[in-house]
Motif scaffolding. Structure first.
Motif, mmCIF file in Angstrom:
data_model
loop_
_atom_site.group_PDB
_atom_site.id
_atom_site.type_symbol
_atom_site.label_atom_id
_atom_site.label_comp_id
_atom_site.label_asym_id
_atom_site.label_seq_id
_atom_site.Cartn_x
_atom_site.Cartn_y
_atom_site.Cartn_z
ATOM 1 N N ARG A 125 0.827 -1.212 0.000
ATOM 2 C CA ARG A 125 0.000 0.000 0.000
ATOM 3 C C ARG A 125 0.864 1.266 0.000
ATOM 4 O O ARG A 125 0.570 2.233 -0.683
ATOM 5 C CB ARG A 125 -0.950 0.002 1.204
ATOM 6 N N LYS B 210 -3.334 -7.826 -11.484
ATOM 7 C CA LYS B 210 -4.236 -7.485 -12.580
ATOM 8 C C LYS B 210 -3.988 -8.389 -13.786
ATOM 9 O O LYS B 210 -4.936 -8.869 -14.413
ATOM 10 C CB LYS B 210 -4.085 -6.020 -12.970
ATOM 11 N N GLY C 141 -11.581 -7.803 -2.389
ATOM 12 C CA GLY C 141 -11.465 -6.353 -2.476
ATOM 13 C C GLY C 141 -10.197 -5.877 -3.149
ATOM 14 O O GLY C 141 -10.237 -4.989 -3.997
ATOM 15 N N GLU C 142 -9.068 -6.438 -2.790
ATOM 16 C CA GLU C 142 -7.805 -5.981 -3.389
ATOM 17 C C GLU C 142 -7.767 -6.290 -4.881
ATOM 18 O O GLU C 142 -7.251 -5.509 -5.671
ATOM 19 C CB GLU C 142 -6.596 -6.605 -2.677
ATOM 20 N N ARG D 276 -9.994 -3.687 -6.565
ATOM 21 C CA ARG D 276 -9.385 -2.360 -6.605
ATOM 22 C C ARG D 276 -8.546 -2.147 -7.864
ATOM 23 O O ARG D 276 -8.299 -1.018 -8.256
ATOM 24 C CB ARG D 276 -8.508 -2.131 -5.375
ATOM 25 N N GLN D 277 -8.125 -3.210 -8.510
ATOM 26 C CA GLN D 277 -7.309 -3.088 -9.714
ATOM 27 C C GLN D 277 -8.132 -2.643 -10.922
ATOM 28 O O GLN D 277 -7.587 -2.299 -11.963
ATOM 29 C CB GLN D 277 -6.605 -4.409 -10.030
ATOM 30 N N ASP E 289 -11.305 3.235 -9.851
ATOM 31 C CA ASP E 289 -10.631 4.349 -9.196
ATOM 32 C C ASP E 289 -10.863 4.396 -7.689
ATOM 33 O O ASP E 289 -10.168 5.112 -6.992
ATOM 34 C CB ASP E 289 -11.105 5.678 -9.803
ATOM 35 N N GLU E 290 -11.846 3.643 -7.199
ATOM 36 C CA GLU E 290 -12.149 3.695 -5.773
ATOM 37 C C GLU E 290 -11.063 2.995 -4.968
ATOM 38 O O GLU E 290 -10.566 1.948 -5.355
ATOM 39 C CB GLU E 290 -13.494 3.029 -5.480
ATOM 40 N N LYS E 291 -10.719 3.591 -3.839
ATOM 41 C CA LYS E 291 -9.713 2.986 -2.975
ATOM 42 C C LYS E 291 -10.304 1.908 -2.096
ATOM 43 O O LYS E 291 -9.633 0.965 -1.725
ATOM 44 C CB LYS E 291 -9.046 4.055 -2.111
ATOM 45 N N ASP E 292 -11.577 2.059 -1.748
ATOM 46 C CA ASP E 292 -12.230 1.086 -0.875
ATOM 47 C C ASP E 292 -13.319 0.364 -1.647
ATOM 48 O O ASP E 292 -14.013 0.957 -2.465
ATOM 49 C CB ASP E 292 -12.833 1.766 0.350
ATOM 50 N N VAL E 293 -13.468 -0.900 -1.367
ATOM 51 C CA VAL E 293 -14.511 -1.716 -1.980
ATOM 52 C C VAL E 293 -15.344 -2.293 -0.841
ATOM 53 O O VAL E 293 -14.813 -2.948 0.048
ATOM 54 C CB VAL E 293 -13.907 -2.862 -2.831
ATOM 55 N N ARG F 45 -18.642 -4.248 -8.966
ATOM 56 C CA ARG F 45 -17.879 -3.415 -9.878
ATOM 57 C C ARG F 45 -18.065 -3.985 -11.280
ATOM 58 O O ARG F 45 -17.897 -5.180 -11.482
ATOM 59 C CB ARG F 45 -16.410 -3.423 -9.497
#
Length: 122
Positions: free
Chosen positions: A55, A76, A99-100, A103-104, A107-111, A117
């Protein structure tokens, strides 16, 4: 499709049960790896340190990194390779993953847990 990890499978099973659709478990949809060498990190502390470094360096691994964690680009690439196996056979697929991983693809940092998505694979 679902990650092979238990928490993702539990969610996926509820989706398929209520929608009467098939489920395919895909190993490539697993969560981020704190050690991508194929061996286990020695402690939870090492895994936490690897995630902190991941991070801190925006998903990149520096040459000086003491831990061989999976980078965002590696993650990814892994997930896209899995999704691309289905790109010519289906117009739309649903994936239950982590979640991680999600995130790939945004644009959102938190899921949010059980967040959705939409992505396009080209």
């Amino acid at each position: 499709m679902s990650s092979p990890y238990t928490r993702a499978l539990q969610t996926a099973l509820e989706i398929v049960r209520f929608n009467d659709i098939p489920l395919k478990v895909e190993l490539g949809l697993h969560e981020w790896l704190p050690d991508n060498t194929g061996s286990r990190t020695d402690t939870d502390e090492q895994a936490a340190t690897a995630y902190k470094l991941y991070r801190q360096h925006a998903g990149k691994r520096t040459i000086a990194s003491p831990l061989p964690y999976e980078t965002a680009a590696e993650m990814k690439t892994r997930v896209l390779a899995t999704l691309n196996k289905y790109a010519t056979s289906y117009d739309c697929i649903a994936c239950v993953t982590h979640g991680e991983v999600m995130r790939q693809f945004g644009d959102e940092k938190d899921v949010d847990y059980c967040g959705v998505r939409v992505i396009a694979v080209n």
